[in-house]
Design a protein around this motif. Structure first.
Motif, mmCIF file in Angstrom:
data_model
loop_
_atom_site.group_PDB
_atom_site.id
_atom_site.type_symbol
_atom_site.label_atom_id
_atom_site.label_comp_id
_atom_site.label_asym_id
_atom_site.label_seq_id
_atom_site.Cartn_x
_atom_site.Cartn_y
_atom_site.Cartn_z
ATOM 1 N N LEU A 68 12.844 7.155 4.784
ATOM 2 C CA LEU A 68 12.552 6.335 3.603
ATOM 3 C C LEU A 68 11.987 7.183 2.472
ATOM 4 O O LEU A 68 11.225 8.121 2.714
ATOM 5 C CB LEU A 68 11.504 5.267 3.951
ATOM 6 N N ARG A 69 12.312 6.809 1.257
ATOM 7 C CA ARG A 69 11.663 7.460 0.115
ATOM 8 C C ARG A 69 10.242 6.870 -0.033
ATOM 9 O O ARG A 69 9.909 5.852 0.567
ATOM 10 C CB ARG A 69 12.464 7.222 -1.165
ATOM 11 N N ASN A 112 22.550 5.208 4.789
ATOM 12 C CA ASN A 112 23.039 3.827 4.743
ATOM 13 C C ASN A 112 22.039 2.871 4.089
ATOM 14 O O ASN A 112 22.171 1.660 4.180
ATOM 15 C CB ASN A 112 23.397 3.346 6.159
ATOM 16 N N GLY A 113 21.012 3.418 3.441
ATOM 17 C CA GLY A 113 20.029 2.581 2.764
ATOM 18 C C GLY A 113 19.025 1.999 3.746
ATOM 19 O O GLY A 113 19.074 2.279 4.952
ATOM 20 N N SER A 114 18.092 1.208 3.234
ATOM 21 C CA SER A 114 17.177 0.465 4.112
ATOM 22 C C SER A 114 16.901 -0.877 3.465
ATOM 23 O O SER A 114 17.125 -1.052 2.255
ATOM 24 C CB SER A 114 15.858 1.229 4.315
ATOM 25 N N THR A 156 19.055 4.554 -1.400
ATOM 26 C CA THR A 156 19.070 6.003 -1.148
ATOM 27 C C THR A 156 18.453 6.379 0.203
ATOM 28 O O THR A 156 18.458 7.548 0.585
ATOM 29 C CB THR A 156 18.319 6.763 -2.276
ATOM 30 N N ASP A 157 17.896 5.393 0.922
ATOM 31 C CA ASP A 157 17.260 5.685 2.214
ATOM 32 C C ASP A 157 18.315 5.922 3.296
ATOM 33 O O ASP A 157 19.508 5.936 3.003
ATOM 34 C CB ASP A 157 16.355 4.515 2.623
ATOM 35 N N GLY A 158 17.855 6.043 4.522
ATOM 36 C CA GLY A 158 18.828 6.281 5.576
ATOM 37 C C GLY A 158 18.254 6.137 6.971
ATOM 38 O O GLY A 158 17.086 5.818 7.183
ATOM 39 N N SER A 159 19.140 6.401 7.903
ATOM 40 C CA SER A 159 18.854 6.234 9.310
ATOM 41 C C SER A 159 18.939 7.616 9.959
ATOM 42 O O SER A 159 19.917 8.335 9.775
ATOM 43 C CB SER A 159 19.958 5.323 9.840
#
Ligand SMILES: Cc1cc2nc3c(=O)[nH]c(=O)nc-3n(C[C@H](O)[C@H](O)[C@H](O)COP(=O)(O)OP(=O)(O)OC[C@H]3O[C@@H](n4cnc5c(N)ncnc54)[C@H](O)[C@@H]3O)c2cc1C
Length: 366
Positions: A68-69, A112-114, A156-159
């Protein structure tokens, strides 16, 4: 009791042996320590990293895998506490760190975002205010209507597959010449033959520099993973109730779900890396609620992270201890921040401190 992430096969890496004095000794082989070692070794310094167990065996290999940002607080809170300019600088730093993590981690990170969702009106209002503040400062964010009461999608977040990611960082550090010593617990700073020491022990920071242990409070987090579900339900990491509930579905459709420590708050301020029955029961029933039937649990684990009074990490020089640096205290939000702070401290050791380092000055709390 094994984390799903640590079951993956090890990432091969070079073995280096540096005997005698080194330029920098790094204590701790999680994301922070490996990120610092990588920057320092690539700059040509002699670096020895000491990890009490194995690379990524601490919180870095036991997290929920959210990349996460931002910091551990809402953007609105960061603005209030830090001022608008510094809050923006903080969030921008972590967005750059996410981009950099993507370059380093390869397939261990999916962008893939959050989705941060609200479970009641008050939380929904909070998230709407956060959305407005993020947009005002030019950060990408989308307001969504569901699930639950809706919230914010952070595109812009991810896994993250955190074990794979940190082992990759370690392999890159080794390739650059760092000596990574596993099963090497540091009992005191005096035993380290090094000009500089970087303490990267986060929630496991205790006896080495007692003053740090006083401000970095140890907190336990617990997680479960299910067998692969028969359908895809969640396309990105989800979190709710101010982060006290978090879940995501892996590439192979397992549900990884953690949190609920607020239901046993007193017991979870501990350094004991063990699961407990009450929290595990909570997690199982929440998983059943999400899926619509009791799932088969295949993995259960606990990890320890470091919490600070202002939810900001400590990164920089430890005041009063010449040549001693720290990067720790991400308050449960260190997968990306750990990379950022490990790198910031390494750059400062190299005599090139970035302006963002000032945000995390340990002197504010010590
Ligand atoms: C259950 C759980 C879920 C989480 N979920 C998320 C999430 O989804 N997203 C997110 O951003 N963050 C999450 N976090 C937080 C995140 O995992 C941490 O902030 C991050 O991994 C910290 O990395 P680190 O390298 O600083 O510390 P760690 O990974 O904890 O590494 C410290 C290392 O130091 C070693 N060590 C300690 N003492 C010594 C010594 N004396 N000598 C040598 N070695 C020593 C330990 O063995 C350990 O490996 C979670 C944490 C937990 C526990």
């Amino acid at each position: 009791m094994t984390s799903l992430w640590l079951e993956e096969p090890a990432v091969p890496r070079a073995e280096n042996r540096l005997d005698g004095p080194v330029d920098v000794a790094v204590v701790g082989g999680g994301v922070t320590g490996c990120a610092a070692a990588l920057v320092l070794a690539r700059a040509g310094l002699r670096v020895r990293l000491h990890e009490a167990r194995e690379i990524s065996s601490g919180a870095s290999g036991r997290s929920g895998g959210f990349a996460l940002r931002g910091g551990a607080m809402l953007y609105t809170v960061a603005r209030r506490e830090l001022g608008a300019k510094r809050a923006k600088q903080y969030w921008q730093l972590t967005e750059r760190a996410l981009d950099h993590l993507e370059e380093l981690a390869g397939d261990a990170l999916r962008r893939n975002g959050s989705l941060r969702v609200a479970v009641d009106e008050a939380e929904r209002d909070e998230l709407e205010r956060e959305y407005a503040a993020l947009r005002e400062d030019g950060f990408a964010a989308d307001l969504v209507d569901g699930p639950f009461l809706g919230g914010i999608r952070h595109p812009t977040d991810g896994s993250l597959r955190p074990g794979r990611c940190v082992r990759r960082l370690a392999a890159l550090a080794a390739e650059a010449g760092a000596d990574l010593r596993e099963h090497s617990r540091v009992g005191s700073l005096e035993e380290l033959e090094a000009e500089n020491v970087v303490i990267a022990t986060n929630g496991y920071t205790d006896g080495l520099v007692p003053r740090l242990g006083d401000v970095i409070v140890r907190v336990r987090g617990q997680v479960i993973a299910t067998e692969p579900l028969s359908r895809r339900m969640f396309d990105c990491p989800h979190y709710a109730r101010h982060g006290f509930d978090y879940w995501q579905q892996t590439d192979d459709d397992r549900l990884v779900l953690g949190g609920r420590r607020d239901t046993q708050a007193d017991q979870e301020f501990t350094a004991e890396e063990t699961i407990t029955e009450p929290i595990q029961r909570e997690l199982e029933s929440f998983a059943a609620e999400l899926i619509g039937a009791p799932p088969k649990i295949t993995h259960r684990w606990a990890g320890i992270f470091g919490h600070t009074p202002d939810l900001m990490p400590l990164a920089g020089r430890v005041p009063g201890d010449d040549g001693v640096w720290v990067a720790a205290g991400y308050s449960g939000h260190g997968n990306v921040l750990g990379l950022a702070c490990g790198e910031l401290v390494a750059q400062a050791v190299l005599g090139r401190p970035a302006p963002e380092l000032e945000l995390f000055d340990p002197a504010r709390l010590l």
